[in-house]
Design a protein around this motif. Sequence first.
Motif, PDB file in Angstrom:
ATOM      1  N   PHE A 115       0.842  -1.203   0.000  1.00 23.07           N
ATOM      2  CA  PHE A 115       0.000   0.000   0.000  1.00 23.07           C
ATOM      3  C   PHE A 115       0.877   1.253   0.000  1.00 23.07           C
ATOM      4  N   PHE A 116       1.908   1.239   0.831  1.00 19.82           N
ATOM      5  CA  PHE A 116       2.836   2.364   0.922  1.00 19.82           C
ATOM      6  C   PHE A 116       3.556   2.578  -0.407  1.00 19.82           C
ATOM      7  N   ALA A 117       4.023   1.496  -0.985  1.00 13.36           N
ATOM      8  CA  ALA A 117       4.774   1.601  -2.243  1.00 13.36           C
ATOM      9  C   ALA A 117       3.894   2.102  -3.385  1.00 13.36           C
ATOM     10  N   LYS A 118       2.694   1.559  -3.491  1.00 12.50           N
ATOM     11  CA  LYS A 118       1.811   1.909  -4.611  1.00 12.50           C
ATOM     12  C   LYS A 118       1.090   3.238  -4.394  1.00 12.50           C
ATOM     13  N   GLY A 119       0.753   3.534  -3.136  1.00 17.33           N
ATOM     14  CA  GLY A 119      -0.053   4.711  -2.867  1.00 17.33           C
ATOM     15  C   GLY A 119       0.735   5.979  -2.622  1.00 17.33           C
ATOM     16  N   VAL A 120       2.017   5.854  -2.255  1.00 16.89           N
ATOM     17  CA  VAL A 120       2.819   7.036  -1.936  1.00 16.89           C
ATOM     18  C   VAL A 120       4.115   7.061  -2.736  1.00 16.89           C
ATOM     19  N   VAL A 121       4.930   6.009  -2.575  1.00 15.78           N
ATOM     20  CA  VAL A 121       6.244   6.014  -3.227  1.00 15.78           C
ATOM     21  C   VAL A 121       6.116   6.153  -4.741  1.00 15.78           C
ATOM     22  N   ALA A 122       5.168   5.418  -5.336  1.00 13.81           N
ATOM     23  CA  ALA A 122       5.021   5.471  -6.795  1.00 13.81           C
ATOM     24  C   ALA A 122       4.729   6.875  -7.293  1.00 13.81           C
ATOM     25  N   GLU A 123       4.097   7.677  -6.446  1.00  8.72           N
ATOM     26  CA  GLU A 123       3.731   9.038  -6.837  1.00  8.72           C
ATOM     27  C   GLU A 123       4.941   9.962  -6.930  1.00  8.72           C
ATOM     28  N   VAL A 124       5.995   9.652  -6.180  1.00  6.62           N
ATOM     29  CA  VAL A 124       7.178  10.527  -6.185  1.00  6.62           C
ATOM     30  C   VAL A 124       8.400   9.831  -6.774  1.00  6.62           C
ATOM     31  N   ALA A 125       8.237   8.625  -7.272  1.00  5.07           N
ATOM     32  CA  ALA A 125       9.367   7.892  -7.849  1.00  5.07           C
ATOM     33  C   ALA A 125       9.998   8.695  -8.980  1.00  5.07           C
ATOM     34  N   GLY A 126      11.311   8.848  -8.922  1.00  6.17           N
ATOM     35  CA  GLY A 126      12.023   9.584  -9.960  1.00  6.17           C
ATOM     36  C   GLY A 126      11.869  11.081  -9.881  1.00  6.17           C
ATOM     37  N   ILE A 127      11.385  11.602  -8.768  1.00  3.93           N
ATOM     38  CA  ILE A 127      11.146  13.041  -8.630  1.00  3.93           C
ATOM     39  C   ILE A 127      12.441  13.823  -8.849  1.00  3.93           C
ATOM     40  N   GLN A 128      12.321  14.972  -9.456  1.00  2.00           N
ATOM     41  CA  GLN A 128      13.468  15.821  -9.758  1.00  2.00           C
ATOM     42  C   GLN A 128      13.484  17.047  -8.841  1.00  2.00           C
ATOM     43  N   ASP A 129      14.652  17.675  -8.785  1.00  2.48           N
ATOM     44  CA  ASP A 129      14.824  18.942  -8.055  1.00  2.48           C
ATOM     45  C   ASP A 129      14.510  18.815  -6.568  1.00  2.48           C
TER      46      ASP A 129
END
Length: 520
Positions: A152-166
């Motif tokens: 749930f954590f990985a799909k609901g939160v981490v996936a949203e910011v994966a590869g974030i820049q700046d």
Amino acid sequence: MRNLKVAALGCMLTMSLSAQEQAKGIVFEDANANGKKDRNEKGIAQVAITNGEDVVLTDSKGNYKLPLVDGQTLAVIKPSGYKLPVNDKNLPQFYYSYRPEGSPESKFKGISPTGKLPKSVDFALLSSTEAEEFTALIFGDPQPYTQEEVDFFAKGVVAEVAGIQDVAFGLSLGDLVGNDLDLFNPYIDAIADVGLPWFNLMGNHDMNFDAESDAFSDETYEAHFGPANYAFNYGKVHVIVLDDILYPDPRDGKGYWGGFRDDQLRFVENDLKLVPKDHLIVLAFHIPLSEPEGDPFRDADRERLFKALQPFENTLSLSAHTHIQRQDFFGKDEGWLGDKPHHEYNVGTTSGDWYSGKLNESGIPVSTMRDGTPKGYAFIHFKGNSYEVDYKVAGKPNDFQMEVFAPKVVAQGRNTKAGIYANFFMGREGDTVEYRIDNGEWKPMQYVQEQDPSYELMVYEWDTTEELMPGRRSSNPVVSTHLWRGSIPAKLKKGSHTVEIRATDQYGKTHTGSTKYRLE
């Protein structure tokens, strides 16, 4: 060697002089990033090194010496203008744990035996251009109790910011897992996908509960993440990360208490002596310095911490633990010694209300927190020694900063005790929150300390439904610290009426929301 350790009142173990080692080494610029000091690589002067209590600076050639005993960890305090090496999971590598015979036996494995102290414990740093204007990503309480909740954590939160820049780095504010320390590795695997250097700190659900003293309660945590107390610099910001859980509670040996051991406070005091007074000091720990209920934090420790911070005009504390979101400000009445109040931001959690509530279209619990704050995470934007904070609701647009509630239908011309409510997630008492109806005149809303009716409606649906719903019932509502109320104009024409809200936060940024109600 283990039987030489003496624990007293949860303080850090001290050793007899005969068991004390003298650690030495060099901090060097790792030009080829191979993790080893090559002959042509030079040491770096004036870099702070700590054993978790003492703090020293390297000499002109990058060399240092520090006393070290079994159970301590050597760590470099990253200076501005350099970055730390990270492993393949993006965890910063800045420490050497000294456990000649390994951690004490416990349910969850601690640190393996490190053997004899090496002749030289060296620390590599990588040269980096650091701007004084940068952003950090902050997670509160991932806290999965099962592999399903890690997902749930990985799909609901981490996936949203994966590869974030700046974004310069990330930080999780404790309760990385929920008591099952075997979930540390799945958590690490999940957080690695963000793609940022990721710092962590220990929460009360990350401890070795079978530890007989507080000094050993973090052994499994340290085996995975390094020291529970450390610091680093970025630009003109100095971050101090602390374990503020005393376990077992020194008052009765049961449960835990918020506070610090004496060695931890000495570390803070020694560390701050070497920090320029015009820098912003950011403290990060799990349990807030002050909670609204009970006696969750040892007063003497907070007072000593505030005394150490007194020379610094610019300070900020970050905490989690409560599974709500609020802004606290400490002034003279709360023991703060500075002229400008000390701001503690108690960050909303990535697990929200412990993965409860209805399932969304992806099968992930919505998990809104008990004060009506949706689960999410924070961005802290630093500029020199100042900062601003943005809260991002998971799965929602960036501009979703409030939940607005109003009745669906009201009797025309008849006064009602119902109200229009704005739950402004980053708000605090004293913020300006206004509303208007149908593009009319802006009017102030009243700050109230009540339960959020939007959240109440969500919870009570579980209690009134005729059939079981997928997921798990949310926790009961609590009073929100960021709620405003306005009256409902009923003497308007029949039909639909638009409510607009605008709120100005403590940084001067304006946020908006809207809803409709109908007069019949």
